[in-house]
Each structure stands twice: as structure tokens, then as C-alpha cells.
Scaffold this motif. Structure first.
Motif, mmCIF file in Angstrom:
data_model
loop_
_atom_site.group_PDB
_atom_site.id
_atom_site.type_symbol
_atom_site.label_atom_id
_atom_site.label_comp_id
_atom_site.label_asym_id
_atom_site.label_seq_id
_atom_site.Cartn_x
_atom_site.Cartn_y
_atom_site.Cartn_z
ATOM 1 N N CYS A 1 3.417 8.225 57.841
ATOM 2 C CA CYS A 1 2.068 8.511 57.792
ATOM 3 C C CYS A 1 1.277 7.842 56.750
ATOM 4 O O CYS A 1 0.037 8.215 56.551
ATOM 5 N N VAL A 2 1.816 7.079 55.897
ATOM 6 C CA VAL A 2 1.045 6.356 54.872
ATOM 7 C C VAL A 2 0.648 5.117 55.529
ATOM 8 O O VAL A 2 1.377 4.155 56.015
ATOM 9 N N PRO A 3 -0.815 4.823 54.965
ATOM 10 C CA PRO A 3 -1.419 3.624 55.672
ATOM 11 C C PRO A 3 -0.784 2.294 55.753
ATOM 12 O O PRO A 3 -0.591 1.345 56.726
ATOM 13 N N ALA A 4 -0.512 1.980 54.568
ATOM 14 C CA ALA A 4 0.475 0.695 54.223
ATOM 15 C C ALA A 4 1.606 0.505 54.979
ATOM 16 O O ALA A 4 1.834 -0.535 55.524
ATOM 17 N N TRP A 5 2.158 1.539 55.194
ATOM 18 C CA TRP A 5 3.497 1.461 55.616
ATOM 19 C C TRP A 5 3.340 1.429 57.453
ATOM 20 O O TRP A 5 4.100 0.778 57.981
ATOM 21 N N GLN A 6 2.293 2.278 57.834
ATOM 22 C CA GLN A 6 1.863 2.046 59.251
ATOM 23 C C GLN A 6 1.581 0.524 59.552
ATOM 24 O O GLN A 6 1.789 0.129 60.646
ATOM 25 N N ARG A 7 0.986 -0.247 58.929
ATOM 26 C CA ARG A 7 0.537 -1.516 59.086
ATOM 27 C C ARG A 7 1.781 -2.388 59.004
ATOM 28 O O ARG A 7 1.850 -3.134 59.751
ATOM 29 N N LEU A 8 2.826 -1.986 57.921
ATOM 30 C CA LEU A 8 3.818 -2.639 57.914
ATOM 31 C C LEU A 8 4.627 -2.519 59.208
ATOM 32 O O LEU A 8 5.228 -3.382 59.982
ATOM 33 N N ALA A 9 4.759 -1.384 59.821
ATOM 34 C CA ALA A 9 5.480 -1.317 61.136
ATOM 35 C C ALA A 9 4.814 -1.791 62.183
ATOM 36 O O ALA A 9 5.414 -2.342 63.257
ATOM 37 N N GLU A 10 3.409 -2.146 62.321
ATOM 38 C CA GLU A 10 2.595 -2.786 63.452
ATOM 39 C C GLU A 10 3.033 -4.238 63.281
ATOM 40 O O GLU A 10 3.228 -4.672 64.344
ATOM 41 N N LEU A 11 3.167 -4.808 62.211
ATOM 42 C CA LEU A 11 3.270 -6.313 61.868
ATOM 43 C C LEU A 11 4.888 -6.607 62.265
ATOM 44 O O LEU A 11 5.045 -7.578 62.795
ATOM 45 N N TYR B 1 6.041 -10.420 63.383
ATOM 46 C CA TYR B 1 5.273 -11.149 62.203
ATOM 47 C C TYR B 1 6.295 -12.111 61.675
ATOM 48 O O TYR B 1 6.352 -13.105 61.298
ATOM 49 N N VAL B 2 7.627 -11.552 61.260
ATOM 50 C CA VAL B 2 8.667 -12.169 60.319
ATOM 51 C C VAL B 2 9.591 -12.967 61.355
ATOM 52 O O VAL B 2 10.279 -13.621 60.865
ATOM 53 N N GLY B 3 9.290 -12.734 62.713
ATOM 54 C CA GLY B 3 10.256 -13.528 63.457
ATOM 55 C C GLY B 3 11.711 -12.614 63.593
ATOM 56 O O GLY B 3 11.812 -11.424 63.424
ATOM 57 N N GLU B 4 12.852 -13.298 63.551
ATOM 58 C CA GLU B 4 14.276 -12.766 63.721
ATOM 59 C C GLU B 4 14.411 -12.420 62.283
ATOM 60 O O GLU B 4 14.461 -13.303 61.148
ATOM 61 N N PRO B 5 14.669 -11.159 61.705
ATOM 62 C CA PRO B 5 14.887 -10.736 60.499
ATOM 63 C C PRO B 5 16.288 -11.251 60.031
ATOM 64 O O PRO B 5 17.114 -11.495 60.610
ATOM 65 N N ARG B 6 16.181 -11.796 58.614
ATOM 66 C CA ARG B 6 17.551 -12.471 58.114
ATOM 67 C C ARG B 6 18.048 -11.273 57.005
ATOM 68 O O ARG B 6 19.162 -11.266 56.752
ATOM 69 N N LEU B 7 17.022 -10.672 56.434
ATOM 70 C CA LEU B 7 17.711 -9.839 55.335
ATOM 71 C C LEU B 7 16.394 -8.748 54.851
ATOM 72 O O LEU B 7 15.305 -8.948 55.065
ATOM 73 N N TYR C 1 12.723 -10.295 55.289
ATOM 74 C CA TYR C 1 12.742 -11.765 55.225
ATOM 75 C C TYR C 1 13.382 -12.081 56.731
ATOM 76 O O TYR C 1 14.228 -11.739 57.227
ATOM 77 N N GLY C 2 12.516 -12.959 57.314
ATOM 78 C CA GLY C 2 12.737 -13.364 58.613
ATOM 79 C C GLY C 2 12.734 -15.025 59.083
ATOM 80 O O GLY C 2 12.270 -15.711 57.817
ATOM 81 N N ASP C 3 13.290 -15.437 60.028
ATOM 82 C CA ASP C 3 12.987 -17.118 60.363
ATOM 83 C C ASP C 3 11.396 -17.427 60.452
ATOM 84 O O ASP C 3 11.238 -18.687 60.398
ATOM 85 N N ARG C 4 10.348 -16.701 60.435
ATOM 86 C CA ARG C 4 9.017 -17.069 60.418
ATOM 87 C C ARG C 4 8.324 -16.512 59.237
ATOM 88 O O ARG C 4 7.219 -17.246 58.908
ATOM 89 N N GLY C 5 8.520 -15.467 58.702
ATOM 90 C CA GLY C 5 7.913 -15.114 57.841
ATOM 91 C C GLY C 5 8.341 -13.821 56.873
ATOM 92 O O GLY C 5 9.706 -13.407 57.062
ATOM 93 N N THR C 6 7.742 -13.423 55.820
ATOM 94 C CA THR C 6 8.260 -12.347 54.873
ATOM 95 C C THR C 6 7.185 -11.205 54.711
ATOM 96 O O THR C 6 5.693 -11.618 54.756
ATOM 97 N N LEU C 7 7.641 -9.880 54.639
ATOM 98 C CA LEU C 7 6.704 -8.866 54.320
ATOM 99 C C LEU C 7 7.126 -8.251 53.253
ATOM 100 O O LEU C 7 8.338 -8.013 53.083
#
Length: 382
Positions: free
Chosen positions: A142-152, A157-163, A273-279
Motif C-alpha cells: 500500500c506504499v505509493p512508490a511500491w505500487q508504481r513499481l508493481a504497475e511498471l 517495463y524491464v522486459g524479461e527479467p534477468r536478475l 534488471y531485465g533485457d529492456r530496462g532497469t527499475l
């Protein structure tokens, strides 16, 4: 002993849609649960429990709560109480929750859920048999920044996760002069794994899906602490540091480092870390584990940039204690579940899974190898 009526006119007026709540647990309960429930527009606090009736009366008077009780059975027997929050130390959860659920009350339970996944599963089935809605206070959901992470993450956003890399390094137990108590005892649910690992297991499942297998190493850096009741040094057998390697259901590796004894630890950080991006989500705030989270993002190898959190995700109100606002978000979901007669995450189901993963962490540490994680539905049915 019959519950003591402290001030029946002091509670806020009860409307048809309000849910009457009793409080069991007056440490975290006084700091977070009582103010959260009293500020929420759908709940009112009608009773509080403390094993010492004089203490119960004092707490009730201080917070203008009508009933003070000195046993959980008294709380469960109050006909006007519809729901109960339990924020006592974990070794008390199972028996207290059983008593409350047997009386047909809804429950909101602090983490860690119980002392074992078997106990947690028993409570899950008992709640279902009583048609009681049970929630777990996994407030990072229920923390806003965490909810935005979940949405992305859901948007790819990161594509296929690598790590996935998680560090949660704090100094809450770094001072060796802090006294020995239940937190120092593994058999009572103490240690960093229960305190913060229970959260981590929940949000890993929420954000990334189920875990396939894990390998763990637990350690205790401060082997003894002073027992203030006897003046003697007593052994600490609960962990204060936990190293975990996880393999998610899709094969993604996840590294987790948890510690409560790191002076100037970096705080709480998740890197994806993913094949398209990082969060990257993180906070270095050592005094409040909710306030201070920020989110950074990058695609295509570009530098990380700060992500603006949408206003639609912001807390309606914030408090000096950062835990109150996300706790009220969990209460929102609990109330919605009670209205709809259906559990809404984070529920006792999520509590069972977190507890199962903690049990397997201890098992992996003991045998010194990877352990497989069973499917949750199969475990609940076993």
C-alpha cells in the motif's frame, strides 16, 4: 473477569457501515493500529486487551476506548465487536487468532503470521470455516512508490527479467547492549527473518510471482544479550542476518540480503534488471521504514531517472509515523473484503505463503542445500 466499560460515550458515533474493532497488542498496536483504526472512516475501536487489567484500563482511558479487557476470551465474547487486530509477538498469534476466529470475528494479523506454516494453514482453514475475513499487515503493498513499481513491472517495463537484487540492511539490533527478550529467541519467532524477511517474501510473490526453490544461510552476529530481569547474559539463537538465493517460477535468479545489525546500512533497496530496462526502488531512511522510498527507471542503457509517482497513488493523508498511512491502506482492503465477504490480498493466504517460505529458509540453512518450494494450493490442500 468481565470487561471494564471505561467511557461508552467517548467512541466516535457508530453508523450502520462502521466496523467495530478490538485491539490485541499494545506496543505496535498503540503506535500504529489504534491511531489507524481511529482515523479510518469505516472503523471504530471499541475494546483493548492487555493481560494486566490496570494497564488495559489506562490504555483505554488514554485512547478513549470504551472497553478494557484482561483476556482474549473477554474480547472474543463481546457481542458488539465484529473484528479484532492482533499485533502481539508472533509466538502468541496462533492461540489468540484461534480464539478470535472460533468466535466468528474477522481478524487483522501482524506478521510473521505464526511460528510455522502448519499453524498458519490451520488458521486459514479455520477462518474459511467461520466465514471470517482475515488480513495480514503486509503494508508495502500500500506504499505509493511500491505500487508504481508493481504497475511498471506489470506493463513489462524491464522486459524479461534477468536478475532481482534485494538489500534490507538496518541497524535496529546493531547495539549489543539492547536487552535480551523474545526477539532474541528463535522458538518465539524472533530474528531478522521473521521481522523483515516475512515482508520480503510477501512482496517478492506479489511483484514477481511464486518461488521455485531457495537456498539460505542464517547467522547471529551478537551471540548473547543482557536479560534485564535477571542481570545475566543470555544466549541469542535468533538470526540477525540472512542471505538468500531464490529461483523464481520463471527461472529468474533473486538475491536477498537481510540484516538488522548493520550500522549505517544502506536501507531497503530492490533492483530489477531485465533485457529492456532497469527499475530501482529504495530508501535509506533508518528511522522510518515507510517514509522516503523513491523509484528510478532506465531503458535502453540510458542513465537512471527519478520516476514521478502519480497523484492517484498518493496517500490521502500522511502521518509522522510513516507506518500508519499504509496500515490504513491494508485496513481499506480488509473492510472491502468484509463488505464483499471475500478475502482481498494481503490476506491469510499470503500469510501462509510467507510463513512457508520462512520455514523452508530454516530448513535450507539446517541441511545446507537448496530446497524446493511446494505449490501453495497443494500445500493448503495437504
Amino acid at each position: 473477569m468481565v470487561s471494564t466499560n471505561v467511557n461508552p460515550t467517548s467512541a466516535k458515533p457508530r453508523s450502520r457501515s462502521q466496523i467495530s474493532v478490538a485491539i490485541i497488542g499494545t506496543g505496535f498496536g498503540q503506535k500504529v493500529h489504534i491511531p489507524g483504526f481511529q482515523a479510518h472512516d469505516r472503523t471504530q475501536v471499541l475494546a483493548v486487551y492487555h493481560r494486566d487489567l490496570a494497564q488495559a484500563r489506562a490504555i483505554a482511558e488514554a485512547h478513549q476506548i470504551p472497553h478494557a479487557c484482561s483476556s482474549v476470551e473477554e474480547i472474543a465474547a463481546l457481542p458488539e465487536v465484529q473484528a479484532v487486530s492482533i499485533s502481539t509477538p508472533p509466538f502468541l498469534h496462533y492461540d489468540m487468532a484461534q480464539t478470535v476466529l472460533q468466535a466468528g470475528k474477522h481478524i487483522l494479523l501482524e506478521k510473521p503470521t505464526t511460528l510455522s506454516a502448519t499453524e498458519a494453514k490451520d488458521l486459514y482453514h479455520l477462518a474459511a470455516s467461520k466465514q471470517a475475513i482475515a488480513a495480514l499487515d503486509f503494508e508495502f503493498r500500500c506504499v505509493p512508490a511500491w505500487q508504481r513499481l508493481a504497475e511498471l513491472l506489470a506493463e513489462g517495463y524491464v522486459g524479461e527479467p534477468r536478475l532481482i537484487k534485494i538489500d534490507w540492511l538496518v541497524s535496529s539490533r546493531a547495539d549489543a547492549t539492547r536487552p535480551w527478550n523474545w526477539y532474541a529467541q528463535r522458538e518465539k519467532g524472533g530474528g531478522a527473518l521473521g521481522a523483515i524477511g516475512s515482508h520480503a517474501f510477501d512482496y517478492i510473490a506479489w511483484l514477481f510471482g511464486p518461488i521455485q526453490r531457495l537456498s539460505a544461510r542464517l547467522s547471529t552476529s551478537i551471540p548473547a544479550r543482557l536479560d534485564p530481569s535477571t542481570g545475566e547474559q543470555k544466549t541469542v539463537d535468533a538470526d540477525d542476518t540472512c542471505m538468500l538465493m531464490l529461483e523464481l517460477g520463471n527461472g529468474t535468479p533473486c538475491q536477498v540480503c537481510l540484516s538488522s545489525v548493520t550500522y549505517q546500512g544502506r536501507g531497503h533497496w530492490i533492483e530489477v534488471y531485465g533485457d529492456r530496462g532497469t527499475l530501482v526502488l529504495g530508501s535509506s531512511n533508518q528511522k522510518d521504514y515507510v517514509h522516503g522510498f523513491q523509484l528510478w527507471a532506465s531503458q535502453g542503457g540510458q542513465p537512471l531517472s527519478l520516476v514521478e509517482i502519480p497523484k492517484r497513488l498518493e496517500f490521502p493523508k500522511t502521518y509522522l509515523d510513516g507506518r500508519i498511512a499504509p496500515f490504513m491502506g491494508v485496513v481499506d482492503r480488509w473492510v472491502q473484503g468484509i463488505d464483499q465477504r471475500a478475502a482481498i490480498a494481503p490476506s491469510l493466504r499470503e500469510g501462509v505463503y510467507s510463513q512457508l517460505l520462512m520455514d523452508l529458509t530454516h530448513q535450507s540453512h539446517t541441511i545446507g542445500t537448496w530446497v524446493e518450494v511446494p505449490d501453495l494450493e497443494q500445500f493448503l490442500a495437504s
